[in-house]
Structure formats: structure tokens, C-alpha cells
Design a protein around this motif. Structure first.
Motif, PDB file in Angstrom:
ATOM      1  N   LEU A 150       0.838  -1.194   0.000  1.00  0.00           N
ATOM      2  CA  LEU A 150       0.000   0.000   0.000  1.00  0.00           C
ATOM      3  C   LEU A 150       0.874   1.244   0.000  1.00  0.00           C
ATOM      4  O   LEU A 150       1.924   1.270   0.638  1.00  0.00           O
ATOM      5  N   LEU A 151       0.438   2.252  -0.708  1.00  0.00           N
ATOM      6  CA  LEU A 151       1.102   3.541  -0.631  1.00  0.00           C
ATOM      7  C   LEU A 151       0.832   4.172   0.736  1.00  0.00           C
ATOM      8  O   LEU A 151      -0.070   3.752   1.466  1.00  0.00           O
ATOM      9  N   ARG A 199      -9.634  -1.715  -4.416  1.00  0.00           N
ATOM     10  CA  ARG A 199      -9.096  -2.566  -5.473  1.00  0.00           C
ATOM     11  C   ARG A 199      -7.948  -3.430  -4.965  1.00  0.00           C
ATOM     12  O   ARG A 199      -7.894  -4.634  -5.258  1.00  0.00           O
ATOM     13  N   LYS A 200      -7.048  -2.822  -4.185  1.00  0.00           N
ATOM     14  CA  LYS A 200      -5.899  -3.591  -3.698  1.00  0.00           C
ATOM     15  C   LYS A 200      -6.325  -4.672  -2.713  1.00  0.00           C
ATOM     16  O   LYS A 200      -5.771  -5.790  -2.731  1.00  0.00           O
ATOM     17  N   LEU A 201      -7.289  -4.373  -1.852  1.00  0.00           N
ATOM     18  CA  LEU A 201      -7.777  -5.400  -0.927  1.00  0.00           C
ATOM     19  C   LEU A 201      -8.484  -6.508  -1.691  1.00  0.00           C
ATOM     20  O   LEU A 201      -8.294  -7.700  -1.400  1.00  0.00           O
ATOM     21  N   ARG A 202      -9.307  -6.141  -2.663  1.00  0.00           N
ATOM     22  CA  ARG A 202     -10.025  -7.137  -3.458  1.00  0.00           C
ATOM     23  C   ARG A 202      -9.053  -8.012  -4.236  1.00  0.00           C
ATOM     24  O   ARG A 202      -9.163  -9.248  -4.223  1.00  0.00           O
ATOM     25  N   ASP A 203      -8.072  -7.391  -4.901  1.00  0.00           N
ATOM     26  CA  ASP A 203      -7.108  -8.162  -5.684  1.00  0.00           C
ATOM     27  C   ASP A 203      -6.259  -9.061  -4.797  1.00  0.00           C
ATOM     28  O   ASP A 203      -5.776 -10.113  -5.239  1.00  0.00           O
ATOM     29  N   GLY A 204      -6.063  -8.646  -3.529  1.00  0.00           N
ATOM     30  CA  GLY A 204      -5.288  -9.470  -2.608  1.00  0.00           C
ATOM     31  C   GLY A 204      -6.079 -10.594  -1.982  1.00  0.00           C
ATOM     32  O   GLY A 204      -5.506 -11.424  -1.266  1.00  0.00           O
TER      33      GLY A 204
END
Length: 232
Positions: A150-151, A199-204
Motif C-alpha cells: 500500500l502507498l 481494489r488492492k484489498l479485493r485483488d489481494g
């Protein structure tokens, strides 16, 4: 989380601001006592790092202001006054910690985090919901045991939402705590940040969701099936 650094030495002020922002804080700065009092009156801070040797007033006056706030602001005194009487005076007047100059910036950061944990009732260094884990010290996020990159601002947002779960984070509070006062915030900045984090949580492979509470803000949601599985 948002900090106020009150320090009249320009280079040290800039050093502290840069380091603490790299470590995941939103940081406002003040060079004088009057600037500090104005900042405290206009913004909500999670903690104040306070130099006592200010050019226009004694730092103890700023400390007194932190104590009088409706929601008391934790305060770490940062000073070259090493006499025992000075340390006792600061602590007895409500300071949460006392750091003597010179100091290591990493140690100051650790002391800030310790003060924040105490202020939050001894919160755990790891924030967990479903299969999402956020390590508050290292700033690492894992989903189902795998690290998700995460940024800085995305990590700040995730931390804020996990800390208040299951409550809703009001949008205005997000803007207040994720951005320093000097930073301009566009109308859709928070929405874009939420979208990237989703998006990052979903993709992870996260089994938690970020729900929009229309007209109010956002909240983390643990689907009923996951919640029941964790309770069994």
C-alpha cells in the motif's frame, strides 16, 4: 493519524516532518507558540510534539492548551532542558513523555507510537479484521498471510478504518486526519483513495469490504458468513 510538531529550529522541524510523514503520519508544523495555538484551535491532532524553547512564549503555555482541549491531546515534550526540575515540571503539568535533545529520530517515533497506544487504551500493535492484518509499527499490510503493498496514504486510510471498526469514518474526518493543513485536497481525493484501497484489498483476496454510507462516509464491513465462521 495526525501530529503537530512545534519546533522553532527550521532544519530540525523539517527533518521531523519528513521522517514522520514517511512513517505514515499526517504532520502539521509550527515554529512559534502562537502558530501552535492557532493550529490546535483549527484542527484535531492525535498528538503534539512540543519544543519548550519557543521564541514567543514558553512551551508550557502550549502544553496547557493541549490539556484544556475538549478531547485532551497527548503531548511529547522535546527540549534541551535536562535539569530534573524541568522534566518533573513538564510531566507534572500533563506531558505524556519527555525527550531530551539531542535524540535519535527513530526513538522519538517509537515514543510517539507508545504514547498514542496508551491514549487509545493500550491498543494492539496489530489491527485485524477478517483476513486483513495491519501492523501499526512496521506499516505492513497482509491479506490471508500475504503482503499487500500500500502507498503511504492508503495505509493511513486502512489504519483509520480498522481502528474505528465497526463504526463509520466520516468523510470530513478522513480529510482532516489523512492530509496536513498545507496540502490541498481535491473534491474527489478521498473517493479516489477509497477506490484504490478497495481494489488492492479485493485483488489481494480480502474477505472484508469497504462500504459507502451515503452522505456520511465509509466503513469496513465483515460479511456475515465470515463473521459467523470466526465466531464458531
Amino acid at each position: 493519524m495526525k501530529l503537530l510538531v512545534v519546533e522553532d529550529h527550521q532544519d530540525l522541524r523539517a527533518l521531523l516532518q519528513a521522517h514522520l510523514e514517511r512513517m505514515g503520519f499526517a504532520v502539521d508544523v509550527a515554529a512559534t507558540g502562537q502558530q501552535a495555538l492557532h493550529a490546535i484551535a483549527c484542527s484535531d491532532f492525535d498528538a503534539v510534539i512540543l519544543d519548550l524553547g519557543l521564541p514567543d512564549m514558553d512551551g508550557m503555555q502550549v502544553l496547557a492548551c493541549c490539556e484544556r482541549c475538549r478531547q485532551r491531546i497527548p503531548c511529547i515534550i522535546l527540549t534541551a532542558r535536562d535539569a530534573l526540575e524541568s522534566r518533573l515540571a513538564g510531566l507534572n503539568r500533563g506531558a505524556d513523555d519527555y525527550v531530551l535533545k539531542p535524540f535519535e529520530v527513530a526513538e522519538l517515533e517509537a515514543r510517539v507510537r507508545a504514547v498514542l497506544r496508551r491514549a487509545q487504551g493500550g491498543s494492539e500493535p496489530s489491527l485485524r479484521l477478517g483476513n486483513v492484518v495491519f501492523e501499526t509499527d512496521s506499516r505492513h499490510t497482509t491479506v490471508a498471510g500475504k503482503e499487500v503493498e500500500l502507498l503511504r496514504r492508503e495505509a493511513m486510510l486502512l489504519e483509520e478504518m480498522l481502528r474505528v471498526w465497526p463504526r463509520t469514518v466520516v468523510k470530513e474526518r478522513m480529510e482532516e486526519h489523512l492530509y496536513a493543513s498545507r496540502e490541498s485536497v481535491t473534491l474527489n481525493a478521498v473517493e479516489a483513495l477509497i477506490s484504490r484501497l478497495r481494489r488492492k484489498l479485493r485483488d489481494g483476496g480480502a474477505n472484508v469490504l469497504i462500504d459507502t454510507v451515503r452522505g456520511v462516509g465509509y466503513r469496513m464491513v465483515l460479511p456475515a458468513s465470515v463473521h459467523e465462521a470466526q465466531q464458531s
